[in-house]
Enzyme design. Structure first.
Site, PDB file in Angstrom:
ATOM      1  N   SER A 107       1.178   4.667  -2.263  1.00 12.83           N
ATOM      2  CA  SER A 107       2.105   5.412  -1.410  1.00 12.83           C
ATOM      3  C   SER A 107       1.771   6.903  -1.481  1.00 12.83           C
ATOM      4  O   SER A 107       0.937   7.321  -2.274  1.00 12.83           O
ATOM      5  CB  SER A 107       3.538   5.170  -1.864  1.00 12.83           C
ATOM      6  N   GLY A 108       2.441   7.681  -0.635  1.00 10.08           N
ATOM      7  CA  GLY A 108       2.193   9.114  -0.610  1.00 10.08           C
ATOM      8  C   GLY A 108       1.286   9.530   0.547  1.00 10.08           C
ATOM      9  O   GLY A 108       1.020  10.709   0.729  1.00 10.08           O
ATOM     10  N   HIS A 109       0.803   8.519   1.301  1.00  2.00           N
ATOM     11  CA  HIS A 109      -0.090   8.789   2.432  1.00  2.00           C
ATOM     12  C   HIS A 109       0.617   8.581   3.770  1.00  2.00           C
ATOM     13  O   HIS A 109      -0.040   8.486   4.801  1.00  2.00           O
ATOM     14  CB  HIS A 109      -1.305   7.865   2.380  1.00  2.00           C
ATOM     15  N   HIS A 160      -6.386  11.818  -2.660  1.00  2.00           N
ATOM     16  CA  HIS A 160      -5.478  11.869  -3.805  1.00  2.00           C
ATOM     17  C   HIS A 160      -5.674  13.176  -4.533  1.00  2.00           C
ATOM     18  O   HIS A 160      -5.349  13.294  -5.695  1.00  2.00           O
ATOM     19  CB  HIS A 160      -5.738  10.698  -4.741  1.00  2.00           C
TER      20      HIS A 160
END
Lengths: 210, 332
Positions: free
Chosen positions: B55-57, B219
Site C-alpha cells: 500500500s501507499g501507492h 518506495h
C-alpha cells in the site's frame, strides 16, 4: 541436553518487538524502513496466539504458529523468508529435549529451504550471512566435539560475525541493492533481526541448561 | 509528520474500508480484508486478472479494480508485499474457470509470495500464470533487465490484459499480450523530496533542499544520480533521455504516455512536464496516441513524478483504447 519450550520463542518475539524502532531505523538507511514494523507486527500476533493456548504449546507448535502468521498475515520479503525458517524448525524440532546437534540440523534444514525460495546467498548482504556464518561456526564446534554450551555459544558467536560482516558488504538483493557502493557502512536490517533471533534463542536455551 | 490518520499501524485497514464504501458500484470486499474484487468478478469462462502490492501507492493497486481491468487485488502493508495467502485469496476471487493471470511488479517480496500462492492454487486445480513487470529503466542496466523494478508501467499492462481478457483471450494469450505490453513499456522517476511511512514517523531517506534524484524508486529507493534541481523542461529532457537510452523507441513510433505524480507534486506541474514532453516527442517524430496524466501510481507523500511510455502496435492500441472503468483509469 537442551530443553525447548514455547518460552524460548516468546523471548524471541519479545526481543523483536522491543527492537522495532532499531530495525526500522537500520532499514531506513538503505531501504524502505519497514523491517521493524512488519517483524514486530508478525511476532506480536504470533505471541498472542501462543499465549492464548492452553496448555502451553510445544516449541514446534509455537514455531508453526509464528510461521503461519508470517505466511498468512505479514507478507513482504520477511513473511516468506522467516515463515520458511520457522516452518522448517517446526517440522524438524518435534521433541522438546534435544542435543545441540539436532538444533544444528534443524537450522541447516531451514537454511536449505530458504535457498529454495530466495536466490540470495552468503555475501549478498542479507540475513543469509547471519545464518550461514552461524551454521559454519556451529558445525566447527560440533566437529571439534565441543560441549552443548560451547556449541550453542559458537552458534551465537557465528551469527554475530555474520551479522557484523554485512556492514562492509555491497547489497545485492532487495531494495538496498540499487545503492551499490552506497550501501557499504550500514548493517543489513534482515541480518540484524536474524542475529537477534538466534542470539536470543541461544541465551534463553542456555539459561535453561542444567 | 502531519497526516490525517487514526492509528499509524491501521492506515491500510482504515483506508481500504473507506475505499470499498466509496466505490460499491465497482467493487466489494471479500472474506479476506486484504483482498477486494470487482463486481464483475468472477466472470465464468473469462481469464481472471489479479495484481497486488504494497500500500501507499494509491490509486495503485486497488484503484485499478473494476470493469475490463483488474478483477481482484491483494493488498499489502505500506510498501510491503501482500502475503502469499492474500495473493492466493485474490486469485481465488478472480477465478472464473479459465485460469488466472497474476500481473505484478518485480520486487523480492512479491516474487516470493506470488510464487507460494501459485503453488497453493495449483494444488486446488486452478491454473495461474504470471507476468512480472520490469519497466523501471533506471533500476538496472539493459543487460540486467530481469533486475529492473516494476513501476507505473504496470497500469498499462493491466489495461491491456484486462481488455484482452474481456475480449475472450485465453490464459496463454492474455499472458502473451501482457508480456508484450510490459516489454514495450519503459518508465523513469524523479524525486524532489522523501516520503514518510506513517508507522515509521520520519522520512524514509533524505533529499537535500535544491537537489533531485533521477531514477528514484517507488518506495524511495534512492535514484541513480543526485543532481541540482532544474526546470521542468530540463527534468523532462533528463527523464526522456533515460528512457530513449534503451533504444526501444524510434522515430515513427506511436506511443502511450503516462505521467504520474508521486503524491505531493501538484497536478498542474504534471501538465508542465507533459507540455515539454509533447514538444520533445514531436522533434523525435514520435506520436502520442493516448495519454494518462494524474496521480496514478504514487509513493505516499513523495514529491516528484514518473514518466512511462509504451510503444504501440495494432493489437496494443486497440486494447489500450478499449472501454474500462475503475477509479484510477476509465475509458468510455
Amino acid at each position: 541436553m537442551i530443553i525447548l519450550s514455547c518460552e524460548n520463542l516468546i523471548k524471541v518475539a519479545n526481543k523483536i518487538i522491543e527492537s522495532k524502532q532499531y530495525l526500522s531505523d537500520l532499514d531506513g538507511l538503505i531501504a524502505d524502513g519497514d523491517h521493524g514494523i512488519n517483524m514486530a507486527k508478525g511476532f506480536s500476533m504470533a505471541k498472542e496466539q501462543i499465549l492464548a493456548c492452553s496448555p502451553a504449546p510445544s516449541f514446534a507448535e509455537s514455531s508453526e504458529m509464528i510461521a503461519s502468521t508470517l505466511f498468512n498475515d505479514i507478507g513482504g520479503s520477511m513473511g516468506p523468508i522467516y515463515g520458511t525458517i520457522f516452518f522448517s524448525l517446526s517440522e524438524v524440532l518435534d521433541r522438546d529435549q534435544i542435543e545441540a546437534v539436532a538444533l544444528y540440523n534443524a537450522f541447516k534444514f531451514a537454511n536449505e529451504e530458504l535457498m529454495d525460495i530466495s536466490e540470495a546467498r552468503k555475501g549478498d548482504k542479507t540475513l543469509m550471512d547471519t545464518l550461514a556464518c552461524a551454521l559454519e561456526s556451529m558445525s566447527l564446534a560440533i566437529a571439534d566435539d565441543k560441549s552443548d554450551p560451547e556449541i550453542l555459544a559458537a552458534f551465537s558467536e557465528g551469527a554475530k560475525q555474520g551479522w557484523e560482516s554485512t556492514k562492509e558488504m555491497v547489497a545485492k538483493f532487495g531494495r538496498a541493492s540499487r545503492l551499490g557502493e552506497r550501501s557499504i557502512g550500514v548493517l543489513d536490517a534482515g541480518a540484524t533481526s536474524c542475529y537477534l533471533i538466534i542470539s536470543t534463542l541461544v541465551d534463553s536455551i542456555v539459561a535453561d541448561l542444567d | 509528520m502531519q497526516r490525517l490518520i487514526n492509528r499509524p499501524d491501521e492506515v491500510v485497514e482504515d483506508s481500504v474500508r473507506g475505499y470499498v464504501k466509496a466505490n460499491q458500484h465497482l467493487l466489494s470486499s471479500t472474506d479476506n480484508p486484504r483482498v477486494i474484487k470487482s463486481n464483475w468478478s468472477p466472470t465464468k469462462g473469462k481469464v481472471g486478472i489479479v495484481t497486488g502490492g504494497g500500500s501507499g501507492h494509491e490509486p495503485a493497486f486497488i484503484g485499478y479494480v473494476g470493469k475490463n481491468l483488474v478483477d481482484a487485488v491483494a493488498i499489502g502493508e505500506i510498501f510491503s508485499s501482500p502475503s502469499a495467502k492474500h495473493f492466493a485469496d485474490a486469485m481465488r476471487a478472480a477465478n472464473g474457470g479459465a485460469g488466472v493471470a497474476c500481473l505484478y511488479g518485480n520486487y523480492a517480496g512479491d516474487n516470493m509470495n506470488v510464487k507460494m500462492a501459485v503453488k497453493m492454487l495449483k494444488r486446488e486445480g486452478i491454473e495461474v500464470k504470471t507476468v512480472v513487470a520490469n519497466d523501471d529503466v533506471a533500476s538496472a542496466p539493459l543487460d540486467e533487465k530481469h533486475k529492473r523494478r516494476g513501476v507505473a508501467g504496470e497500469i498499462l499492462m493491466w489495461k491491456v490484459a484486462g481488455a484482452a481478457a474481456a475480449q475472450g483471450y485465453d490464459l496463454d494469450q492474455v499472458i502473451a499480450v501482457a508480456q508484450k505490453a510490459i516489454d514495450n513499456t519503459l518508465s523513469v522517476g524523479i524525486g524532489l523530496s522523501s516520503c514518510t511511512i506513517p508507522d515509521v514517523g520520519h522520512p524514509n531517506f533524505n533529499i537535500d533542499p535544491g537537489k533531485m534524484e533521477i531514477g528514484i524508486g517507488h518506495h524511495g529507493e534512492p535514484g541513480v544520480s543526485v543532481e541540482d534541481i532544474c526546470s521542468a523542461d530540463v527534468a523532462t529532457r533528463k527523464m526522456l533521455d533515460t528512457i530513449l537510452h534503451d533504444e526501444l523507441f524510434a522515430s515513427g513510433d506511436e506511443v502511450v504516455v503516462l505521467i504520474s505524480g508521486l503524491g505531493a507534486t501538484p497536478i498542474n506541474e504534471l501538465y508542465i512536464v507533459y507540455d515539454s514532453l509533447c514538444d520533445m516527442l514531436d522533434a523525435h517524430k514520435i506520436t502520442i496516441e493516448e495519454n494518462f496524466i494524474g496521480n496514478l501510481f504514487t509513493s505516499l507523500d513523495m514529491m516528484g513524478a514518473t514518466l512511462t511510455m509504451m510503444k504501440l502496435d495494432d493489437e496494443l492500441k486497440q486494447l489500450v483504447q478499449a472501454p474500462c472503468q475503475s477509479t484510477g483509469l476509465s475509458k468510455f
